[in-house]
Design a protein around this motif. Structure first.
Motif, PDB file in Angstrom:
ATOM      1  N   UNK A 332       0.833  -1.197   0.000  1.00 53.43           N
ATOM      2  CA  UNK A 332       0.000   0.000   0.000  1.00 53.43           C
ATOM      3  C   UNK A 332       0.866   1.246   0.000  1.00 53.43           C
ATOM      4  N   UNK A 333       0.486   2.234  -0.818  1.00 52.24           N
ATOM      5  CA  UNK A 333       1.155   3.537  -0.845  1.00 52.24           C
ATOM      6  C   UNK A 333       0.068   4.600  -0.823  1.00 52.24           C
ATOM      7  N   UNK A 334       0.395   5.835  -0.419  1.00 51.31           N
ATOM      8  CA  UNK A 334      -0.625   6.895  -0.452  1.00 51.31           C
ATOM      9  C   UNK A 334      -1.168   7.099  -1.858  1.00 51.31           C
ATOM     10  N   UNK A 363      -2.275  -0.717 -10.624  1.00 51.59           N
ATOM     11  CA  UNK A 363      -3.035  -0.291  -9.456  1.00 51.59           C
ATOM     12  C   UNK A 363      -4.081  -1.314  -9.049  1.00 51.59           C
ATOM     13  N   UNK A 364      -4.350  -1.307  -7.761  1.00 53.71           N
ATOM     14  CA  UNK A 364      -5.436  -2.087  -7.195  1.00 53.71           C
ATOM     15  C   UNK A 364      -6.462  -1.166  -6.567  1.00 53.71           C
ATOM     16  N   UNK A 365      -7.273  -1.668  -5.655  1.00 59.21           N
ATOM     17  CA  UNK A 365      -8.322  -0.851  -5.042  1.00 59.21           C
ATOM     18  C   UNK A 365      -7.779   0.129  -4.017  1.00 59.21           C
ATOM     19  N   UNK A 369      -7.629   5.424   2.189  1.00 60.85           N
ATOM     20  CA  UNK A 369      -6.745   6.457   1.677  1.00 60.85           C
ATOM     21  C   UNK A 369      -5.462   5.942   1.058  1.00 60.85           C
ATOM     22  N   UNK A 370      -5.224   4.643   1.074  1.00 58.96           N
ATOM     23  CA  UNK A 370      -4.023   4.043   0.488  1.00 58.96           C
ATOM     24  C   UNK A 370      -4.416   3.236  -0.734  1.00 58.96           C
ATOM     25  N   UNK A 419      -7.758   6.704 -10.455  1.00 60.92           N
ATOM     26  CA  UNK A 419      -8.935   5.891 -10.202  1.00 60.92           C
ATOM     27  C   UNK A 419      -8.577   4.422 -10.327  1.00 60.92           C
ATOM     28  N   UNK A 420      -9.175   3.558  -9.491  1.00 62.97           N
ATOM     29  CA  UNK A 420      -8.770   2.158  -9.461  1.00 62.97           C
ATOM     30  C   UNK A 420      -9.222   1.414 -10.703  1.00 62.97           C
TER      31      UNK A 420
END
Length: 429
Positions: A332-334, A363-365, A369-370, A419-420
């Motif tokens: 996870x990243x910001x 990218x994932x979901x 906030x991460x 956007x995811x």
């Protein structure tokens, strides 16, 4: 401030000063004007020379930008698949009368929550009570006939010798007993039927649930015959529990079938309403249809949710998420650290030489906030998490140690360039 002046210029100025003053006063000579202009030009040139000669010496190299960097956060994440569906009642009944007549009483208000067996309407019961009294009288008559038939048969059944009656007469008396017994049974059946009619004159709620408005007012005649052709009085929907139906893919159907074969628990679902930001309604899958739609390749699936307070109403739309992906380890990243590079999504990282590099990522979901990073990053990468404008790929930066943390209060609003491309997720407990 002193400025350098050439010796030739000074000599020219002195010669001009020593010239005879024969010219009229008040008007300088052309030579004197030229000398003054030359001195001014030399002064300006000196100022420019001093300024530009010192600008390069005074300009110092810019210091590298300062950014915060941290390793990706590794957490267990439950991935969800999103669906849109509609709430439906767990039971739905059309209330119709079972006897005909005039409506004389009403026992509910439109939209009330009613209990099973609660009176709703009254059909005029007087004709049915009269029919019941008539049936009861027939029972009394049949009982008397049976008593007489049994008495006659008992008198001849024990006779012997000369007093004995013909066998045919005995058989007739025995048949009368049987006929009287059958007549009494028929009379009893009519009493029960008339009793049911009297009972059906009060229309009661067949199930518990929320009732609709009345379709018939007091004083109207209603018909209770012809089954479904009877007059519709109102409808009742059972809303506790309540169903949530949606169309799912063939992949979900196969997964559900395999879980049933392995005797696994039903998958958990969470639903949020149109005006809610959080998924606060919990339930489980309980039904999948017996066939897929060949046109769309989807299958109808149903979840059941508790609705003790009756807030959820059949027909409402909702957004549902299903824990289809299970729990996985995720980086996870910001979400702010995700940048767009044409059609790619990139994350800025700082190498051992303090040089910024842009790494393409998948990218994932979004989770508190991460952003989940499916691929493109390593757990040891140092991700830039602040001062994104100053961090340019290929530039050298000074780094400070930062920390990535989830924010449960962060609004899960999907917008912007990052956007995811997958469904939502939540941190596993």
């Amino acid at each position: 401030m002193n400025f350098p002046v050439s010796p030739e210029t000074l000599a020219a100025a002195e010669a001009e000063a020593e010239l005879p003053r024969s010219r009229p006063r008040g008007r300088p000579s052309r030579g004197r004007q030229a000398a003054i202009a030359a001195i001014a030009l030399v002064a300006v040139a000196g100022i420019g020379w001093k300024t530009f000669s010192h600008s390069e010496a005074d300009a110092a190299p810019m210091a590298p930008a300062v950014v915060q960097a941290a390793n990706p956060l590794i957490r267990d994440v439950t991935e969800w698949d999103d669906y849109v569906g509609r709430f439906a009642p767990s039971k739905s009944v059309e209330v119709r009368p079972r006897v005909s007549g005039a409506i004389t009483q009403l026992f509910f208000k439109d939209g009330d929550f009613v209990r099973e067996g609660q009176p709703l309407f009254t059909v005029d019961p007087r004709p049915y009570r009269a029919a019941l009294a008539e049936a009861q009288a027939e029972v009394a008559s049949a009982q008397s006939a049976l008593v007489l038939a049994k008495s006659d048969y008992a008198r001849v059944a024990g006779l012997k010798g000369d007093e004995a009656m013909a066998a045919s007469e005995v058989d007739q008396l025995r048949a009368k007993v049987r006929a009287a017994t059958a007549a009494l049974a028929a009379a009893d059946a009519r009493v029960r039927q008339r009793s049911l009619d009297v009972e059906f004159a009060t229309v009661r709620a067949p199930i518990s649930g929320r009732i609709s408005d009345r379709r018939v007012d007091v004083g109207n005649l209603v018909s209770g015959e012809n089954g479904t052709g009877a007059t519709l009085l109102t409808t009742i929907n059972a809303v506790s529990p309540i169903y949530f139906t949606f169309d799912a893919s063939e992949a979900l159907f196969l997964k559900t079938q395999r879980e049933k074969a392995e005797h696994k628990d039903a998958a958990n679902v969470q639903v949020r309403l149109q005006d809610e930001a959080a998924y606060r309604w919990n339930g489980k899958l309980d039904f999948t249809d017996n066939g897929l739609d060949p046109r769309s390749g989807t299958i109808r699936v149903r979840a059941v949710l508790d609705n003790a307070d009756g807030f959820l109403t059949p027909g409402m739309f909702g957004n549902m998420r299903l824990a289809e992906g299970g729990t996985v380890k995720a980086m996870l990243v910001p979400d702010d650290a995700i940048q767009s590079d044409q059609a790619r999504k990139v994350v800025l990282t700082v190498g051992k030489d303090s040089v910024v590099a842009a790494k393409p990522v998948e990218l994932g979901p979004l989770v508190d906030g991460l952003r989940v990073i499916r691929s493109g990053l390593a757990p040891t990468d140092r991700v830039v998490i602040s001062n994104y404008q100053a961090a340019i790929a290929g530039a050298k930066v000074n780094t400070r140690r930062g920390q990535i943390a989830a924010d449960p209060k962060a609004a899960a609003v999907v917008s912007g360039p990052s956007a995811p491309v997958a469904a939502q997720a939540t941190l596993a407990n």
